[in-house]
Design a protein around this motif. Structure first.
Motif, PDB file in Angstrom:
ATOM      1  N   MET A 102       0.849  -1.189   0.000  1.00  0.00           N
ATOM      2  CA  MET A 102       0.000   0.000   0.000  1.00  0.00           C
ATOM      3  C   MET A 102       0.884   1.238   0.000  1.00  0.00           C
ATOM      4  SD  MET A 102      -3.124  -1.131   2.549  1.00  0.00           S
ATOM      5  CE  MET A 102      -4.241   0.162   1.955  1.00  0.00           C
ATOM      6  N   SER A 103       0.334   2.316  -0.547  1.00  0.00           N
ATOM      7  CA  SER A 103       1.145   3.515  -0.720  1.00  0.00           C
ATOM      8  C   SER A 103       0.264   4.757  -0.666  1.00  0.00           C
ATOM      9  CB  SER A 103       1.862   3.450  -2.076  1.00  0.00           C
ATOM     10  OG  SER A 103       2.644   4.589  -2.303  1.00  0.00           O
ATOM     11  N   TRP A 104       0.854   5.861  -0.230  1.00  0.00           N
ATOM     12  CA  TRP A 104       0.196   7.162  -0.259  1.00  0.00           C
ATOM     13  C   TRP A 104       0.951   8.090  -1.210  1.00  0.00           C
ATOM     14  CZ3 TRP A 104      -4.364   8.847   1.192  1.00  0.00           C
ATOM     15  CH2 TRP A 104      -5.068   8.163   2.192  1.00  0.00           C
ATOM     16  N   TYR A 105       0.164   8.825  -2.027  1.00  0.00           N
ATOM     17  CA  TYR A 105       0.708   9.811  -2.932  1.00  0.00           C
ATOM     18  C   TYR A 105       0.004  11.145  -2.707  1.00  0.00           C
ATOM     19  CZ  TYR A 105       2.618   5.997  -5.809  1.00  0.00           C
ATOM     20  OH  TYR A 105       3.316   4.918  -6.267  1.00  0.00           O
ATOM     21  N   ARG A 106       0.693  12.206  -3.067  1.00  0.00           N
ATOM     22  CA  ARG A 106       0.037  13.485  -3.179  1.00  0.00           C
ATOM     23  C   ARG A 106       0.184  13.980  -4.615  1.00  0.00           C
ATOM     24  NH1 ARG A 106       2.538  18.244   0.380  1.00  0.00           N
ATOM     25  NH2 ARG A 106       1.394  19.481  -1.147  1.00  0.00           N
ATOM     26  N   GLN A 107      -0.822  14.694  -5.071  1.00  0.00           N
ATOM     27  CA  GLN A 107      -0.819  15.196  -6.442  1.00  0.00           C
ATOM     28  C   GLN A 107      -1.087  16.689  -6.412  1.00  0.00           C
ATOM     29  OE1 GLN A 107      -3.929  13.788  -9.180  1.00  0.00           O
ATOM     30  NE2 GLN A 107      -2.375  13.576 -10.769  1.00  0.00           N
ATOM     31  N   ASP A 108      -0.140  17.448  -6.956  1.00  0.00           N
ATOM     32  CA  ASP A 108      -0.239  18.897  -7.000  1.00  0.00           C
ATOM     33  C   ASP A 108      -0.151  19.365  -8.441  1.00  0.00           C
ATOM     34  OD1 ASP A 108       1.698  18.302  -4.289  1.00  0.00           O
ATOM     35  OD2 ASP A 108      -0.124  19.495  -4.027  1.00  0.00           O
ATOM     36  N   PRO A 109      -0.808  20.487  -8.770  1.00  0.00           N
ATOM     37  CA  PRO A 109      -0.814  20.984 -10.161  1.00  0.00           C
ATOM     38  C   PRO A 109       0.597  21.141 -10.710  1.00  0.00           C
ATOM     39  CG  PRO A 109      -2.394  22.202  -8.832  1.00  0.00           C
ATOM     40  CD  PRO A 109      -1.626  21.337  -7.878  1.00  0.00           C
ATOM     41  N   GLY A 110       0.814  20.639 -11.915  1.00  0.00           N
ATOM     42  CA  GLY A 110       2.104  20.791 -12.568  1.00  0.00           C
ATOM     43  C   GLY A 110       3.175  19.824 -12.103  1.00  0.00           C
ATOM     44  N   LEU A 111       2.839  18.992 -11.141  1.00  0.00           N
ATOM     45  CA  LEU A 111       3.801  18.015 -10.635  1.00  0.00           C
ATOM     46  C   LEU A 111       3.245  16.614 -10.816  1.00  0.00           C
ATOM     47  CD1 LEU A 111       4.816  19.698  -7.255  1.00  0.00           C
ATOM     48  CD2 LEU A 111       6.037  19.802  -9.441  1.00  0.00           C
ATOM     49  N   GLY A 112       4.136  15.653 -10.940  1.00  0.00           N
ATOM     50  CA  GLY A 112       3.691  14.269 -10.990  1.00  0.00           C
ATOM     51  C   GLY A 112       3.282  13.790  -9.614  1.00  0.00           C
ATOM     52  N   LEU A 113       2.667  12.627  -9.564  1.00  0.00           N
ATOM     53  CA  LEU A 113       2.354  12.019  -8.283  1.00  0.00           C
ATOM     54  C   LEU A 113       3.649  11.837  -7.491  1.00  0.00           C
ATOM     55  CD1 LEU A 113      -0.136   9.285  -9.508  1.00  0.00           C
ATOM     56  CD2 LEU A 113      -0.683  11.093  -7.881  1.00  0.00           C
ATOM     57  N   ARG A 114       3.612  12.216  -6.246  1.00  0.00           N
ATOM     58  CA  ARG A 114       4.796  12.061  -5.393  1.00  0.00           C
ATOM     59  C   ARG A 114       4.443  11.144  -4.230  1.00  0.00           C
ATOM     60  NH1 ARG A 114       6.664  17.963  -3.927  1.00  0.00           N
ATOM     61  NH2 ARG A 114       4.401  18.306  -3.856  1.00  0.00           N
ATOM     62  N   GLN A 115       5.300  10.179  -4.021  1.00  0.00           N
ATOM     63  CA  GLN A 115       5.034   9.179  -3.002  1.00  0.00           C
ATOM     64  C   GLN A 115       5.398   9.717  -1.625  1.00  0.00           C
ATOM     65  OE1 GLN A 115       7.353   5.450  -2.999  1.00  0.00           O
ATOM     66  NE2 GLN A 115       5.396   4.390  -3.038  1.00  0.00           N
TER      67      GLN A 115
END
Lengths: 109, 115
Positions: free
Chosen positions: B32-45
């Motif tokens: 299992m994993s958590w990501y954050r997604q912000d405008p202009g950036l790829g998914l970051r773990q």
């Protein structure tokens, strides 16, 4: 550092064909993924390439050239529902996924 | 239905007020994993877990905590949220580590705003 490049936005016409490119520079390579993400929704898996060449899956195809650090996603017979962001992700030598920022595809009637 | 469930889907909170975003999967997945997604950036773990009681930092772990006491649950804890943690968060799982055979299944996302 590791880097994935994709165009920020593309526009195409319903019924046409569009190619979304992805170039990468990573520490090792263990496969490249394409995901589709509709606005406000979760990414969903489209394709996986680990060997050079073309993988076809219905209207969608994905191509990989490892020597060039390059992939593309080809969408044929575009439909309005294909309007979404398309995310390219590369698995590096540590089996960690490196994600591109995504390409927003706008389909016009 | 096989799925990853996140709650809450939307949350507005204030700086410093501890919060937990829950994630649960019903597929008996180990990873299992958590990501954050912000405008202009790829998914970051943020964090990931290979199995129960095993967690590791991803690319952007600062300000976050996780736990994996049961196989199905992987909560994300923000002990003292700050405005720079305003983001769209995704939980994801896969049977083993991510590979061509084990693609990620994502939850619907949790949109967090920290004022």
């Amino acid at each position: 550092g590791q880097n994935i490049d994709q165009p920020t936005e593309m526009t195409a016409t319903e019924g046409a064909i569009v190619q979304i490119n992805c170039t990468y520079q990573t520490s090792g390579f263990n496969g490249l993924f394409w995901y589709q993400q509709h606005a406000g929704e979760a990414p969903t898996f489209l394709s996986y390439n680990v060997l050079d060449g073309l993988e076809e899956k219905g209207r969608f195809s994905s191509f990989l050239s490892r020597s060039k650090g390059y992939s593309y996603l080809l969408l044929k017979e575009l439909q309005m529902k294909d309007s979404a962001s398309y995310l390219c992700a590369v698995m590096d030598s540590n089996y960690q996924l490196i994600w591109g920022a995504g390409t927003k595809l706008i389909i016009k009637p | 239905e096989a799925q990853v469930t996140q709650n809450p889907r939307y949350l507005i909170t204030v700086t410093g007020k501890k919060l937990t975003v829950t994630c649960s999967q019903n597929m008996n997945h180990e990873y299992m994993s958590w990501y954050r997604q912000d405008p202009g950036l790829g998914l970051r773990q943020i964090y990931y877990s290979m199995n129960v009681e095993v967690t590791d930092k991803g690319d952007v772990p600062e300000g976050y905590k996780v736990s994996r006491k049961e196989k199905r649950n992987f909560p994300l804890i923000l002990e003292s949220p700050s405005p720079n943690q305003t983001s769209l968060y995704f939980c994801a799982s896969t049977p083993g580590g991510p590979s061509g055979a084990n693609v990620l299944t994502f939850g619907a996302g949790s949109r967090l705003t920290v004022l």
